[in-house]
Design an enzyme around this catalytic site. Sequence first.
Site, PDB file in Angstrom:
ATOM      1  N   CYS A   2      38.380  11.259  33.933  1.00  0.00           N
ATOM      2  CA  CYS A   2      39.141  11.281  35.174  1.00  0.00           C
ATOM      3  C   CYS A   2      40.385  10.398  35.014  1.00  0.00           C
ATOM      4  O   CYS A   2      40.361   9.385  34.314  1.00  0.00           O
ATOM      5  CB  CYS A   2      38.358  10.771  36.375  1.00  0.00           C
ATOM      6  SG  CYS A   2      36.892  11.734  36.735  1.00  0.00           S
ATOM      7  N   ARG A  27      42.433  13.323  30.286  1.00  0.00           N
ATOM      8  CA  ARG A  27      41.258  12.525  30.655  1.00  0.00           C
ATOM      9  C   ARG A  27      40.193  13.337  31.381  1.00  0.00           C
ATOM     10  O   ARG A  27      39.071  12.865  31.595  1.00  0.00           O
ATOM     11  CB  ARG A  27      41.680  11.356  31.569  1.00  0.00           C
ATOM     12  CG  ARG A  27      42.669  10.418  30.942  1.00  0.00           C
ATOM     13  CD  ARG A  27      43.027   9.322  31.919  1.00  0.00           C
ATOM     14  NE  ARG A  27      41.901   8.453  32.169  1.00  0.00           N
ATOM     15  CZ  ARG A  27      41.560   7.414  31.427  1.00  0.00           C
ATOM     16  NH1 ARG A  27      42.283   7.108  30.366  1.00  0.00           N
ATOM     17  NH2 ARG A  27      40.527   6.679  31.733  1.00  0.00           N
ATOM     18  N   TRP A  74      36.986  14.935  35.599  1.00  0.00           N
ATOM     19  CA  TRP A  74      35.964  15.393  34.646  1.00  0.00           C
ATOM     20  C   TRP A  74      34.651  15.173  35.388  1.00  0.00           C
ATOM     21  O   TRP A  74      34.243  14.034  35.606  1.00  0.00           O
ATOM     22  CB  TRP A  74      36.019  14.567  33.359  1.00  0.00           C
ATOM     23  CG  TRP A  74      35.122  15.078  32.287  1.00  0.00           C
ATOM     24  CD1 TRP A  74      35.437  16.014  31.330  1.00  0.00           C
ATOM     25  CD2 TRP A  74      33.770  14.676  32.009  1.00  0.00           C
ATOM     26  NE1 TRP A  74      34.371  16.223  30.511  1.00  0.00           N
ATOM     27  CE2 TRP A  74      33.329  15.424  30.902  1.00  0.00           C
ATOM     28  CE3 TRP A  74      32.886  13.779  32.612  1.00  0.00           C
ATOM     29  CZ2 TRP A  74      32.054  15.289  30.365  1.00  0.00           C
ATOM     30  CZ3 TRP A  74      31.611  13.649  32.073  1.00  0.00           C
ATOM     31  CH2 TRP A  74      31.204  14.393  30.967  1.00  0.00           C
ATOM     32  N   ASN A 100      37.904   6.697  39.316  1.00  0.00           N
ATOM     33  CA  ASN A 100      37.489   7.005  37.947  1.00  0.00           C
ATOM     34  C   ASN A 100      36.311   6.094  37.644  1.00  0.00           C
ATOM     35  O   ASN A 100      36.441   4.876  37.729  1.00  0.00           O
ATOM     36  CB  ASN A 100      38.650   6.727  36.979  1.00  0.00           C
ATOM     37  CG  ASN A 100      38.215   6.801  35.526  1.00  0.00           C
ATOM     38  OD1 ASN A 100      37.302   7.525  35.184  1.00  0.00           O
ATOM     39  ND2 ASN A 100      38.889   6.038  34.672  1.00  0.00           N
ATOM     40  N   GLY A 101      35.161   6.684  37.319  1.00  0.00           N
ATOM     41  CA  GLY A 101      33.978   5.867  37.022  1.00  0.00           C
ATOM     42  C   GLY A 101      32.760   6.440  37.705  1.00  0.00           C
ATOM     43  O   GLY A 101      32.738   7.620  38.073  1.00  0.00           O
ATOM     44  N   GLU A 482      33.261  14.718   9.820  1.00  0.00           N
ATOM     45  CA  GLU A 482      34.460  14.702  10.662  1.00  0.00           C
ATOM     46  C   GLU A 482      35.105  16.099  10.712  1.00  0.00           C
ATOM     47  O   GLU A 482      35.506  16.566  11.781  1.00  0.00           O
ATOM     48  CB  GLU A 482      35.443  13.641  10.135  1.00  0.00           C
ATOM     49  CG  GLU A 482      36.773  13.551  10.829  1.00  0.00           C
ATOM     50  CD  GLU A 482      36.700  13.319  12.349  1.00  0.00           C
ATOM     51  OE1 GLU A 482      35.622  13.017  12.865  1.00  0.00           O
ATOM     52  OE2 GLU A 482      37.746  13.480  13.001  1.00  0.00           O
ATOM     53  N   LYS A 486      35.553  18.280  14.082  1.00  0.00           N
ATOM     54  CA  LYS A 486      36.876  18.749  14.506  1.00  0.00           C
ATOM     55  C   LYS A 486      36.837  20.241  14.778  1.00  0.00           C
ATOM     56  O   LYS A 486      37.336  20.727  15.775  1.00  0.00           O
ATOM     57  CB  LYS A 486      37.877  18.438  13.384  1.00  0.00           C
ATOM     58  CG  LYS A 486      39.208  17.969  13.790  1.00  0.00           C
ATOM     59  CD  LYS A 486      39.348  16.526  14.179  1.00  0.00           C
ATOM     60  CE  LYS A 486      38.411  15.994  15.173  1.00  0.00           C
ATOM     61  NZ  LYS A 486      38.426  14.579  15.350  1.00  0.00           N
ATOM     62  N   GLU A 489      34.599  21.149  17.982  1.00  0.00           N
ATOM     63  CA  GLU A 489      35.055  20.723  19.310  1.00  0.00           C
ATOM     64  C   GLU A 489      36.249  21.515  19.819  1.00  0.00           C
ATOM     65  O   GLU A 489      36.410  21.682  21.020  1.00  0.00           O
ATOM     66  CB  GLU A 489      35.306  19.217  19.391  1.00  0.00           C
ATOM     67  CG  GLU A 489      36.550  18.704  18.752  1.00  0.00           C
ATOM     68  CD  GLU A 489      36.754  17.202  18.963  1.00  0.00           C
ATOM     69  OE1 GLU A 489      36.519  16.707  20.057  1.00  0.00           O
ATOM     70  OE2 GLU A 489      37.168  16.530  18.000  1.00  0.00           O
ATOM     71  N   HIS A 505      17.024  20.506  -0.039  1.00  0.00           N
ATOM     72  CA  HIS A 505      15.821  20.036   0.656  1.00  0.00           C
ATOM     73  C   HIS A 505      15.623  20.769   1.978  1.00  0.00           C
ATOM     74  O   HIS A 505      14.908  20.292   2.854  1.00  0.00           O
ATOM     75  CB  HIS A 505      15.894  18.519   0.865  1.00  0.00           C
ATOM     76  CG  HIS A 505      15.999  17.780  -0.432  1.00  0.00           C
ATOM     77  ND1 HIS A 505      14.938  17.650  -1.295  1.00  0.00           N
ATOM     78  CD2 HIS A 505      17.059  17.195  -1.046  1.00  0.00           C
ATOM     79  CE1 HIS A 505      15.328  16.991  -2.372  1.00  0.00           C
ATOM     80  NE2 HIS A 505      16.622  16.707  -2.247  1.00  0.00           N
ATOM     81  N   LYS A 604      39.193  12.985  26.915  1.00  0.00           N
ATOM     82  CA  LYS A 604      39.655  12.083  25.864  1.00  0.00           C
ATOM     83  C   LYS A 604      38.862  10.782  25.817  1.00  0.00           C
ATOM     84  O   LYS A 604      38.516  10.308  24.750  1.00  0.00           O
ATOM     85  CB  LYS A 604      41.153  11.788  26.069  1.00  0.00           C
ATOM     86  CG  LYS A 604      41.774  10.938  24.987  1.00  0.00           C
ATOM     87  CD  LYS A 604      41.848  11.688  23.676  1.00  0.00           C
ATOM     88  CE  LYS A 604      42.435  10.873  22.556  1.00  0.00           C
ATOM     89  NZ  LYS A 604      42.139  11.472  21.244  1.00  0.00           N
TER      90      LYS A 604
HETATM   91  O1  M6R Z   1      37.889   6.525  22.231  1.00  0.00           O
HETATM   92  P1  M6R Z   1      36.792   6.520  21.223  1.00  0.00           P
HETATM   93  O2  M6R Z   1      37.294   6.447  19.831  1.00  0.00           O
HETATM   94  O3  M6R Z   1      35.756   5.473  21.491  1.00  0.00           O
HETATM   95  O4  M6R Z   1      36.085   7.929  21.396  1.00  0.00           O
HETATM   96  C1  M6R Z   1      34.921   8.248  20.688  1.00  0.00           C
HETATM   97  C2  M6R Z   1      34.661   9.726  20.717  1.00  0.00           C
HETATM   98  O5  M6R Z   1      34.463  10.163  22.031  1.00  0.00           O
HETATM   99  C3  M6R Z   1      35.806  10.521  20.101  1.00  0.00           C
HETATM  100  O6  M6R Z   1      36.068  10.120  18.796  1.00  0.00           O
HETATM  101  C4  M6R Z   1      35.470  12.030  20.110  1.00  0.00           C
HETATM  102  O7  M6R Z   1      34.427  12.277  19.240  1.00  0.00           O
HETATM  103  C5  M6R Z   1      36.726  12.842  19.746  1.00  0.00           C
HETATM  104  N1  M6R Z   1      36.943  13.863  20.717  1.00  0.00           N
HETATM  105  C6  M6R Z   1      36.624  13.524  18.445  1.00  0.00           C
HETATM  106  O8  M6R Z   1      37.772  14.227  18.126  1.00  0.00           O
END
Ligand code: M6R
Length: 609
Positions: A2, A27, A74, A100-101, A482, A486, A489, A505, A604
């Site tokens: 948010c 956000r 969100w 927000n929260g 990673e 990527k 997501e 395995h 984010k």
């Molecule tokens: O802000 P942060 O680095 O703590 O966020 C952690 C994860 O939420 C963040 O890396 C998330 O996995 C990304 N969307 C990946 O691209």
Amino acid sequence: MCGIVGYIGDGNAKEIIVRGLEKLEYRGYDSSGIALNCGGSIDVRKCKGRIADLEKLINGEVFDSHVGIGHTRWATHGAPSDVNSHPHCNIKGNIAVVHNGIIENYVELRKWLKDNYNTTFKSETDTEVIAQLIGVYYSGNLMDAVYKAQEKMKGAYAIGVIAAEEPEIMVAVRKNTPLVVGLGKDGNFIASDIPALLKHTRDVYLIENDETVLLTRDNVTIYNSAREEVGREVYRVEWDEAAAEKEGYDHFMLKEIHEQPKGVLETLMRRLDENDNIRLDGISFTKEDLEKINRVYIVACGTAYHASLVGKYAIEKFAKIPVEVDVASEFRYRDPLIDEKTLFIAVSQSGETLDTLEALREAKKKGARILSVVNVVGSSVTRESDDVFYTWAGPEIAVASTKAYTTQLICMYLIGLYMAALKESITEEYYSYIISELKKLPEKLEKLLESEPQIEEIAKKQYKRDSVFFIGRGTDVGISYEGSLKLKEISYINSFAIAAGELKHGTIALMEDDTLVVALATQDKLYEKMLSNIQEIKARGAYVIGMAKESNKRIEEQANDVIYIPDCADEVSTVLAVVPLQILAYYVAKFRGCDIDKPKNLAKSVTVE
Ligand code: M6R
């Protein structure tokens, strides 16, 4: 999660707030809304969908208003819908709130309001409880009512509040979720993050926890929980609006991929002196401090967790200190062994990830020393850490993290090397060699980015896949995780990453004709072993996209397509190896027509558990 915005001044509140919300859409983007004080009454417009939908809703409407608040959501409590969108008002409609929260005791408060004030609720949100609560305490003094409401609210919140009867003020509170105040020439602002303010000002106040802010057109006053005025230095933001714009790129993600040479260079150069010694400006970590430490935890979430895996590698390899790495959501609840001899390293782009923050608090409570690796200056993680190692990536807007990750990797190497230098656990020659290899990375990244068209072609051939495997050995395992994250997501393809040696395995059972596998073989030391793994999956019919250093051409005999990275020391190849995977994910998602910068169900910064 948010984004909130608020404005009070001479300008057109509707325009300023909507433009600010656009900058915070990363956000959360399932619904949005605004509340404006128009001549002593509050007008609310809100709807499910993106900010573009809100703009359609209010297109052509003229509001004579110079104070208002806005929100991009969100969803946590209640599905995305018009009625659950913020802002929320009290029954009388003279108080409006954006939040927000999470209000943890909102069920209890709802009941209390129903039982004592016969309050009825329109939405399923926790936020409406705040508006109703402030409403029952309100008798012409908004500050008073907000303070009283806070006494009852439990949880994490940044809120912006306006009252119909007081058009000359706006009140905001920060408790465990971010809030900044912008100091403009023709008015003042609140926001969850700096990009929302940059069109108007680069002078901000970073608001601390449990502070309440009173804003008027010309003044901003900050109060602590005891209602005493507190002073604050103005923080001048180093980057400008352009840094938070797409600058000709189709998406923020692609722009941020291309900013990696600069981010890596910046992160390195801010920490290296003219003799290549690592400077810890602002961090006092001595040989004696290090001698006291017998356990290191690196804790993070998502992409930052993948960077932490490289942190383990770097600290163990260079400083010879055993390191445990954990995802923050697990670490918190597993009763980890922590005492004053523990060094806890939190890694986070946003510095607001709730799981990481809570893990940090848990470690701190038990006496650990806290070092954090963070991108966002002044964020919650930085405030609660003993020392901060900033990643100088600049603002990262795309939900998929790219440049924050590569700069986190650089920090991991620097922390490992710094500890090694203190402990004298590596030779001067080896230290200098690794530093020189790190310093060559920005140029090599530039060169690597030239292979974007080749990777786009590979993506064009593969984007219709239902599933993809990523495999690697050594530091390529973390890079496989990673690359897989990527891809999934932003393209929604079911992807899976595994250490290549583990395939036999179990997972190799899934290899059949045309199974797509991305095989990373960037480590000279493990190259032959990876070629054997590729052979094994090829024998089961897999289609292999291989990755290796440009001198290691034998991979062409095995793989169907090959992506080369510039030659470099095995130790630092992570920083290069991840980039083609980011580009691959980007183009696969693009060919699939996905909303790359705002993938579904994500946000984010993840400020809920
Ligand atoms: O802000 P942060 O680095 O703590 O966020 C952690 C994860 O939420 C963040 O890396 C998330 O996995 C990304 N969307 C990946 O691209």
